[in-house]
Design a protein around this motif. Structure first.
Motif, mmCIF file in Angstrom:
data_model
loop_
_atom_site.group_PDB
_atom_site.id
_atom_site.type_symbol
_atom_site.label_atom_id
_atom_site.label_comp_id
_atom_site.label_asym_id
_atom_site.label_seq_id
_atom_site.Cartn_x
_atom_site.Cartn_y
_atom_site.Cartn_z
ATOM 1 N N GLN A 160 1.085 -1.194 0.234
ATOM 2 C CA GLN A 160 -0.091 0.074 -0.063
ATOM 3 C C GLN A 160 0.766 1.158 -0.032
ATOM 4 O OE1 GLN A 160 -3.250 -0.368 -0.245
ATOM 5 N NE2 GLN A 160 -3.924 1.784 0.179
ATOM 6 N N VAL A 161 0.667 2.063 -0.911
ATOM 7 C CA VAL A 161 1.494 3.472 -1.165
ATOM 8 C C VAL A 161 0.842 4.328 -0.171
ATOM 9 C CG1 VAL A 161 2.198 5.194 -2.555
ATOM 10 C CG2 VAL A 161 2.086 2.714 -3.453
ATOM 11 N N GLN A 162 1.659 5.052 0.573
ATOM 12 C CA GLN A 162 1.288 6.224 1.398
ATOM 13 C C GLN A 162 1.919 7.582 1.020
ATOM 14 O OE1 GLN A 162 2.148 4.673 5.359
ATOM 15 N NE2 GLN A 162 0.267 4.637 5.902
ATOM 16 N N LEU A 163 1.337 8.503 1.211
ATOM 17 C CA LEU A 163 1.804 9.817 0.887
ATOM 18 C C LEU A 163 1.994 10.612 2.225
ATOM 19 C CD1 LEU A 163 -0.611 10.651 -2.088
ATOM 20 C CD2 LEU A 163 1.646 9.732 -2.165
ATOM 21 N N ILE A 164 3.112 11.082 2.187
ATOM 22 C CA ILE A 164 3.837 11.708 3.382
ATOM 23 C C ILE A 164 4.195 13.196 3.194
ATOM 24 C CG2 ILE A 164 5.055 11.556 5.637
ATOM 25 C CD1 ILE A 164 5.113 8.609 4.822
ATOM 26 N N GLU A 165 3.298 14.258 3.707
ATOM 27 C CA GLU A 165 3.721 15.647 3.465
ATOM 28 C C GLU A 165 4.734 15.957 4.597
ATOM 29 O OE1 GLU A 165 -0.874 15.406 2.422
ATOM 30 O OE2 GLU A 165 0.458 14.849 4.091
ATOM 31 N N SER A 166 5.326 17.196 4.140
ATOM 32 C CA SER A 166 6.356 17.902 5.096
ATOM 33 C C SER A 166 6.673 19.429 4.628
ATOM 34 C CB SER A 166 7.741 16.977 5.709
ATOM 35 O OG SER A 166 8.412 17.003 4.326
ATOM 36 N N GLY A 167 6.928 20.152 5.444
ATOM 37 C CA GLY A 167 7.345 21.348 5.137
ATOM 38 C C GLY A 167 6.393 22.432 5.454
ATOM 39 N N GLY A 168 5.084 22.271 5.856
ATOM 40 C CA GLY A 168 4.454 23.294 6.354
ATOM 41 C C GLY A 168 4.733 24.043 7.529
ATOM 42 N N GLY A 169 4.144 25.156 7.708
ATOM 43 C CA GLY A 169 4.318 26.025 8.891
ATOM 44 C C GLY A 169 3.895 27.525 8.877
ATOM 45 N N TRP A 170 4.564 28.523 9.231
ATOM 46 C CA TRP A 170 4.000 29.776 9.238
ATOM 47 C C TRP A 170 4.981 30.551 8.589
ATOM 48 C CZ3 TRP A 170 6.690 34.036 10.878
ATOM 49 C CH2 TRP A 170 5.915 35.128 11.148
ATOM 50 N N ALA A 171 4.521 31.505 7.733
ATOM 51 C CA ALA A 171 5.414 32.650 6.801
ATOM 52 C C ALA A 171 4.570 33.994 7.088
ATOM 53 C CB ALA A 171 5.556 32.031 5.702
ATOM 54 N N GLN A 172 5.355 34.980 6.722
ATOM 55 C CA GLN A 172 4.609 36.268 6.584
ATOM 56 C C GLN A 172 4.253 36.643 5.101
ATOM 57 O OE1 GLN A 172 7.523 39.099 8.173
ATOM 58 N NE2 GLN A 172 6.328 39.525 9.978
ATOM 59 N N ALA A 173 3.452 37.111 4.998
ATOM 60 C CA ALA A 173 2.922 37.755 3.450
ATOM 61 C C ALA A 173 4.108 37.999 2.644
ATOM 62 C CB ALA A 173 1.926 38.582 3.440
ATOM 63 N N GLY A 174 4.222 37.683 1.547
ATOM 64 C CA GLY A 174 5.507 37.829 0.821
ATOM 65 C C GLY A 174 6.554 36.831 0.747
ATOM 66 N N GLY A 175 6.610 36.032 1.889
ATOM 67 C CA GLY A 175 7.693 35.061 2.067
ATOM 68 C C GLY A 175 7.462 33.600 1.358
ATOM 69 N N SER A 176 8.143 32.784 1.709
ATOM 70 C CA SER A 176 8.317 31.510 0.942
ATOM 71 C C SER A 176 8.209 30.218 1.847
ATOM 72 C CB SER A 176 9.465 31.387 0.088
ATOM 73 O OG SER A 176 9.719 32.415 -0.968
ATOM 74 N N LEU A 177 7.477 29.262 1.404
ATOM 75 C CA LEU A 177 7.645 27.990 1.940
ATOM 76 C C LEU A 177 7.763 26.759 0.884
ATOM 77 C CD1 LEU A 177 5.026 28.092 4.652
ATOM 78 C CD2 LEU A 177 7.225 28.061 5.086
ATOM 79 N N ARG A 178 8.327 26.005 1.236
ATOM 80 C CA ARG A 178 8.647 24.645 0.428
ATOM 81 C C ARG A 178 7.895 23.348 0.934
ATOM 82 N NH1 ARG A 178 13.793 21.253 -1.728
ATOM 83 N NH2 ARG A 178 13.179 21.061 -4.019
ATOM 84 N N LEU A 179 7.072 22.778 0.326
ATOM 85 C CA LEU A 179 6.470 21.527 0.800
ATOM 86 C C LEU A 179 7.108 20.361 0.002
ATOM 87 C CD1 LEU A 179 2.432 22.636 0.533
ATOM 88 C CD2 LEU A 179 4.187 22.741 2.613
ATOM 89 N N SER A 180 6.977 19.239 0.809
ATOM 90 C CA SER A 180 7.595 18.060 0.232
ATOM 91 C C SER A 180 6.384 17.101 0.421
ATOM 92 C CB SER A 180 8.867 17.664 0.740
ATOM 93 O OG SER A 180 9.769 18.493 0.529
ATOM 94 N N CYS A 181 6.235 15.902 -0.697
ATOM 95 C CA CYS A 181 5.611 14.932 -0.510
ATOM 96 C C CYS A 181 6.398 13.506 -0.923
ATOM 97 C CB CYS A 181 4.294 14.979 -1.208
ATOM 98 S SG CYS A 181 3.299 13.486 -1.270
ATOM 99 N N VAL A 182 6.549 12.606 0.033
ATOM 100 C CA VAL A 182 7.258 11.404 -0.224
ATOM 101 C C VAL A 182 6.099 10.301 -0.394
ATOM 102 C CG1 VAL A 182 8.977 9.963 0.561
ATOM 103 C CG2 VAL A 182 9.031 12.172 1.014
ATOM 104 N N ALA A 183 6.433 9.684 -1.442
ATOM 105 C CA ALA A 183 5.501 8.529 -1.648
ATOM 106 C C ALA A 183 6.292 7.217 -1.079
ATOM 107 C CB ALA A 183 5.001 8.222 -3.152
#
Length: 127
Positions: A1-24
């Motif tokens: 069974q394949v699972q999808l696992i996310e990471s990289g969420g969080g808090w940022a100010q407007a105008g900022g950046s975030l990077r999300l990852s998803c590993v299968a």
């Protein structure tokens, strides 16, 4: 069974950046496409971006085009979502999504076209 696992969420100010990852965690080659949806409090889950895992073609929601970039690393079984120029309205729970090859070979933008979901990762953008 394949699972999808996310990471990289969080808090940022407007105008900022975030990077999300998803590993299968499993055999990624069973997927034709992967991508992201998001759901803000009190709203329906909405499409964000998707990528063809073999050819690399991409599709974005109009609300994020030009600000978000989806990419993949097939060797690492991972899909990324680089989010720049973030806005408070980007605040949501972000879900990784995948479309099995048994669903057909095309990208998705509706929840009924997705075969696998991750658990979600929170993104909060302050003004």
């Amino acid at each position: 069974q394949v699972q999808l696992i996310e990471s990289g969420g969080g808090w940022a100010q407007a105008g900022g950046s975030l990077r999300l990852s998803c590993v299968a965690s499993g055999r990624m080659f069973s997927f034709f496409a992967m991508g992201w949806f998001r759901q803000a409090p009190g709203k329906q889950r909405e499409f964000v971006a998707a990528i063809n895992l073999s050819a690399g073609g991409t599709h974005y929601a109009a609300s994020v085009r030009g600000r978000f970039t989806i990419s993949r690393d097939v060797a690492q079984n991972t899909v990324f979502l680089q989010m720049d120029s973030l806005k408070p309205e980007d605040t949501a729970l972000y879900y990784c999504a995948a479309r099995s090859t048994t669903y057909g070979g095309r990208l998705f933008e509706t929840t009924d076209a997705v075969s696998h979901w991750g658990q979600g990762t929170e993104v909060t953008i302050s003004s």
